[in-house]
Design a protein around this motif. Structure first.
Motif, PDB file in Angstrom:
ATOM      1  N   THR A  71      -7.889   1.684   6.150  1.00 19.22           N
ATOM      2  CA  THR A  71      -7.402   0.515   6.461  1.00 19.22           C
ATOM      3  C   THR A  71      -6.713  -0.101   5.020  1.00 19.22           C
ATOM      4  N   GLY A  72      -7.440   0.199   4.153  1.00 13.93           N
ATOM      5  CA  GLY A  72      -6.959  -0.311   2.553  1.00 13.93           C
ATOM      6  C   GLY A  72      -5.878   0.614   2.299  1.00 13.93           C
ATOM      7  N   ASP A  73      -5.848   1.737   2.675  1.00 15.59           N
ATOM      8  CA  ASP A  73      -4.823   2.818   2.057  1.00 15.59           C
ATOM      9  C   ASP A  73      -3.789   2.573   3.050  1.00 15.59           C
ATOM     10  N   ILE A  74      -3.760   2.023   3.992  1.00 18.35           N
ATOM     11  CA  ILE A  74      -2.356   1.596   4.995  1.00 18.35           C
ATOM     12  C   ILE A  74      -1.963   0.186   4.027  1.00 18.35           C
ATOM     13  N   ARG A  75      -2.841  -0.773   3.896  1.00 20.92           N
ATOM     14  CA  ARG A  75      -2.420  -1.978   3.357  1.00 20.92           C
ATOM     15  C   ARG A  75      -1.549  -2.023   2.292  1.00 20.92           C
ATOM     16  N   ARG A  76      -2.062  -1.098   1.550  1.00 24.08           N
ATOM     17  CA  ARG A  76      -1.323  -1.300  -0.209  1.00 24.08           C
ATOM     18  C   ARG A  76       0.147  -0.608   0.122  1.00 24.08           C
ATOM     19  N   PRO A  77       0.487   0.751   0.690  1.00 28.59           N
ATOM     20  CA  PRO A  77       1.524   1.223   0.909  1.00 28.59           C
ATOM     21  C   PRO A  77       2.547   0.429   1.804  1.00 28.59           C
ATOM     22  N   LEU A  78       1.796  -0.184   2.666  1.00 29.87           N
ATOM     23  CA  LEU A  78       2.828  -1.095   3.496  1.00 29.87           C
ATOM     24  C   LEU A  78       3.513  -2.071   2.634  1.00 29.87           C
ATOM     25  N   GLY A  79       2.850  -2.679   1.959  1.00 31.58           N
ATOM     26  CA  GLY A  79       3.206  -3.699   0.812  1.00 31.58           C
ATOM     27  C   GLY A  79       4.580  -2.955  -0.130  1.00 31.58           C
ATOM     28  N   LEU A  80       4.049  -1.904  -0.740  1.00 32.11           N
ATOM     29  CA  LEU A  80       4.993  -1.237  -1.301  1.00 32.11           C
ATOM     30  C   LEU A  80       6.149  -0.610  -0.846  1.00 32.11           C
ATOM     31  N   CYS A  81       6.081  -0.307   0.163  1.00 39.09           N
ATOM     32  CA  CYS A  81       7.271   0.267   1.046  1.00 39.09           C
ATOM     33  C   CYS A  81       8.039  -0.999   1.908  1.00 39.09           C
ATOM     34  N   HIS A  82       7.708  -2.037   1.569  1.00 41.82           N
ATOM     35  CA  HIS A  82       8.013  -3.124   2.305  1.00 41.82           C
ATOM     36  C   HIS A  82       8.312  -3.187   3.971  1.00 41.82           C
ATOM     37  N   VAL A  83       7.248  -2.705   4.330  1.00 42.03           N
ATOM     38  CA  VAL A  83       7.072  -2.690   5.988  1.00 42.03           C
ATOM     39  C   VAL A  83       6.409  -3.674   6.261  1.00 42.03           C
ATOM     40  N   HIS A  84       7.124  -4.854   6.914  1.00 34.49           N
ATOM     41  CA  HIS A  84       6.422  -6.070   7.238  1.00 34.49           C
ATOM     42  C   HIS A  84       6.192  -6.280   8.580  1.00 34.49           C
ATOM     43  N   THR A  85       6.510  -5.516   9.644  1.00 32.86           N
ATOM     44  CA  THR A  85       6.336  -5.635  10.925  1.00 32.86           C
ATOM     45  C   THR A  85       6.016  -4.369  11.559  1.00 32.86           C
ATOM     46  N   LEU A  86       5.553  -4.765  12.895  1.00 35.40           N
ATOM     47  CA  LEU A  86       4.735  -3.377  13.664  1.00 35.40           C
ATOM     48  C   LEU A  86       6.207  -2.592  13.924  1.00 35.40           C
ATOM     49  N   GLU A  87       7.171  -3.149  14.327  1.00 33.32           N
ATOM     50  CA  GLU A  87       8.458  -2.313  14.861  1.00 33.32           C
ATOM     51  C   GLU A  87       8.873  -1.605  13.629  1.00 33.32           C
ATOM     52  N   ALA A  88       9.047  -2.075  12.490  1.00 30.08           N
ATOM     53  CA  ALA A  88       9.408  -1.480  11.309  1.00 30.08           C
ATOM     54  C   ALA A  88       8.439  -0.103  10.806  1.00 30.08           C
TER      55      ALA A  88
END
Length: 130
Positions: A71-88
């Motif tokens: 979960t933490g390892d997904i949370r951080r790169p979501l922000g770094l990769c600017h992925v802000h929606t489930l569809e994205a």
């Protein structure tokens, strides 16, 4: 390599399993979609250490989707990769694993993360001496 990783862990008081050797397992690295880019973090005296890009790391963590552990390892790169929606996130994942969709467990993890608000973009850590 494992012995060197153990020495680094001891020197920095890290968990002995800080370096994951399981990434070489079957189907861990994306091979059919978007090319995995590598960043050199150390290159001296014949020693070369590279890490996968934040994008590839996110794709691989989404594939592993271990609740709690990733979960933490997904949370951080979501922000770094600017992925802000489930569809994205689903579109992003398919770039690396064409024809595959996010597993239901990954969807649950991402949905829970996004429900907390936009993922925080962490600061880039300073490089450390090995």
């Amino acid at each position: 390599m494992a012995a060197a990783a153990a020495r680094v862990a001891e020197r920095h008081d890290w968990d002995q399993a800080w370096l994951n050797f399981e990434v070489t397992g079957a189907d861990a690295l994306p091979t059919l979609g978007r090319e995995v880019e590598w960043e050199t973090i150390y290159d001296q005296d014949g020693i070369l250490i590279q890490v996968a890009s934040k994008e590839a790391l996110l794709a691989m963590k989404l594939r592993a989707n271990r609740p709690g552990r990733d979960t933490g390892d997904i949370r951080r790169p979501l922000g770094l990769c600017h992925v802000h929606t489930l569809e994205a996130c689903e579109d992003f994942y398919e770039e690396f694993y064409p024809g595959d969709s996010l597993a239901p467990r990954a969807v649950s993890i991402v949905a829970a993360i996004l429900a907390e608000g936009p993922p925080h973009v962490p600061e880039t850590p300073e490089r450390f001496a090995l």
